[in-house]
Design a protein around this motif. Structure first.
Motif, PDB file in Angstrom:
ATOM      1  N   CYS A 101       2.688   5.979  -2.922  1.00 23.80           N
ATOM      2  CA  CYS A 101       2.035   6.895  -1.972  1.00 23.80           C
ATOM      3  C   CYS A 101       3.088   7.604  -1.133  1.00 23.80           C
ATOM      4  CB  CYS A 101       1.084   6.139  -1.058  1.00 23.80           C
ATOM      5  SG  CYS A 101      -0.330   5.434  -1.938  1.00 23.80           S
ATOM      6  N   ALA A 109      -0.717  10.322  -4.283  1.00 20.69           N
ATOM      7  CA  ALA A 109      -0.835   9.334  -3.207  1.00 20.69           C
ATOM      8  C   ALA A 109      -2.277   8.919  -2.937  1.00 20.69           C
ATOM      9  CB  ALA A 109      -0.184   9.864  -1.931  1.00 20.69           C
ATOM     10  N   ASP A 110      -3.167   9.875  -2.854  1.00 17.57           N
ATOM     11  CA  ASP A 110      -4.558   9.539  -2.552  1.00 17.57           C
ATOM     12  C   ASP A 110      -5.192   8.689  -3.650  1.00 17.57           C
ATOM     13  OD1 ASP A 110      -4.426  10.841  -0.099  1.00 17.57           O
ATOM     14  OD2 ASP A 110      -5.259  12.711  -0.897  1.00 17.57           O
ATOM     15  N   TRP A 140      -3.564   6.463  -5.470  1.00 18.44           N
ATOM     16  CA  TRP A 140      -2.944   5.138  -5.445  1.00 18.44           C
ATOM     17  C   TRP A 140      -3.158   4.373  -4.140  1.00 18.44           C
ATOM     18  CZ3 TRP A 140      -1.118   2.601  -9.513  1.00 18.44           C
ATOM     19  CH2 TRP A 140      -0.785   3.342 -10.653  1.00 18.44           C
ATOM     20  N   LYS A 141      -3.598   5.055  -3.102  1.00 18.81           N
ATOM     21  CA  LYS A 141      -3.654   4.470  -1.759  1.00 18.81           C
ATOM     22  C   LYS A 141      -4.364   3.115  -1.701  1.00 18.81           C
ATOM     23  CE  LYS A 141      -6.316   6.238   1.497  1.00 18.81           C
ATOM     24  NZ  LYS A 141      -6.842   7.115   2.538  1.00 18.81           N
ATOM     25  N   ASP A 142      -5.463   2.967  -2.384  1.00 22.21           N
ATOM     26  CA  ASP A 142      -6.253   1.739  -2.289  1.00 22.21           C
ATOM     27  C   ASP A 142      -6.050   0.771  -3.456  1.00 22.21           C
ATOM     28  OD1 ASP A 142      -7.450   2.511   0.177  1.00 22.21           O
ATOM     29  OD2 ASP A 142      -8.771   3.865  -0.936  1.00 22.21           O
ATOM     30  N   ALA A 187       0.811  -1.225   0.000  1.00 19.48           N
ATOM     31  CA  ALA A 187       0.000   0.000   0.000  1.00 19.48           C
ATOM     32  C   ALA A 187       0.843   1.273   0.000  1.00 19.48           C
ATOM     33  CB  ALA A 187      -0.958   0.007   1.188  1.00 19.48           C
ATOM     34  N   CYS A 188       2.093   1.188   0.397  1.00 17.49           N
ATOM     35  CA  CYS A 188       2.971   2.371   0.429  1.00 17.49           C
ATOM     36  C   CYS A 188       3.517   2.739  -0.956  1.00 17.49           C
ATOM     37  CB  CYS A 188       4.122   2.140   1.403  1.00 17.49           C
ATOM     38  SG  CYS A 188       5.219   3.563   1.615  1.00 17.49           S
ATOM     39  N   TYR A 214       3.387   8.099   2.122  1.00 17.62           N
ATOM     40  CA  TYR A 214       3.006   8.973   3.232  1.00 17.62           C
ATOM     41  C   TYR A 214       4.108   8.824   4.281  1.00 17.62           C
ATOM     42  CZ  TYR A 214      -1.723   8.844   1.253  1.00 17.62           C
ATOM     43  OH  TYR A 214      -2.817   8.940   0.428  1.00 17.62           O
ATOM     44  N   ALA A 261       3.473  13.681   0.982  1.00 20.95           N
ATOM     45  CA  ALA A 261       3.324  12.415   0.259  1.00 20.95           C
ATOM     46  C   ALA A 261       3.518  12.676  -1.235  1.00 20.95           C
ATOM     47  CB  ALA A 261       1.933  11.838   0.519  1.00 20.95           C
ATOM     48  N   CYS A 278      -0.087   5.260   9.687  1.00 18.60           N
ATOM     49  CA  CYS A 278      -0.047   5.102   8.227  1.00 18.60           C
ATOM     50  C   CYS A 278      -1.439   5.224   7.617  1.00 18.60           C
ATOM     51  CB  CYS A 278       0.558   3.748   7.864  1.00 18.60           C
ATOM     52  SG  CYS A 278       0.635   3.482   6.074  1.00 18.60           S
ATOM     53  N   ALA A 299      -2.366   4.634   4.715  1.00 23.67           N
ATOM     54  CA  ALA A 299      -2.616   3.575   3.732  1.00 23.67           C
ATOM     55  C   ALA A 299      -2.678   2.183   4.369  1.00 23.67           C
ATOM     56  CB  ALA A 299      -1.531   3.609   2.660  1.00 23.67           C
TER      57      ALA A 299
END
Length: 107
Positions: free
Chosen positions: A12, A92-93, A95-97, A8-9, A14, A88, A50, A52
């Motif tokens: 992103c 990032a937002d 790609w987060k999920d 998940a990182c 973060y 980030a 985190c 994510a």
């Protein structure tokens, strides 16, 4: 057992986790963070920070992400330490999920 940054990182990055780490065990790559397993004291304060949900205790890393255990150990030896949070990645937002991002990891 040390903690591990997982899928998940990727893309992103973060860095909320970096600010709370008492031993500065995070290392930064172009689009991913890793934890040095030799420096991590297993305090787990990074886990809830985190956005994510990318950080797991090594014994709790999901089966489809086991390769991230070795990646964290390997990349933390060559990537520079990061000790302060920063912005980030721009998308990032978005790609987060997204799942299965290992192919996007830049070493």
């Amino acid at each position: 057992m040390p903690h591990v940054v997982t899928d998940a990182c990727v893309l992103c990055k973060y860095t909320d986790c970096v600010d709370v780490c008492p031993v500065d065990c995070f290392h930064e790559g172009p689009n991913f963070l890793v934890i040095n397993p030799d420096e991590c004291i297993d305090c787990a304060v990074c886990v809830p920070e985190c956005p994510a949900a990318a950080i797991f205790a090594s014994e709790d890393v999901p089966g489809d992400m086991q390769e991230y255990i070795a990646l964290n150990a390997e990349l933390s030896k060559t990537w520079p330490s990061i000790t302060r949070a920063k912005a980030a990645l721009p998308d990032a937002d978005k790609w987060k999920d997204v799942k299965d991002k290992l192919k996007y990891l830049e070493k």
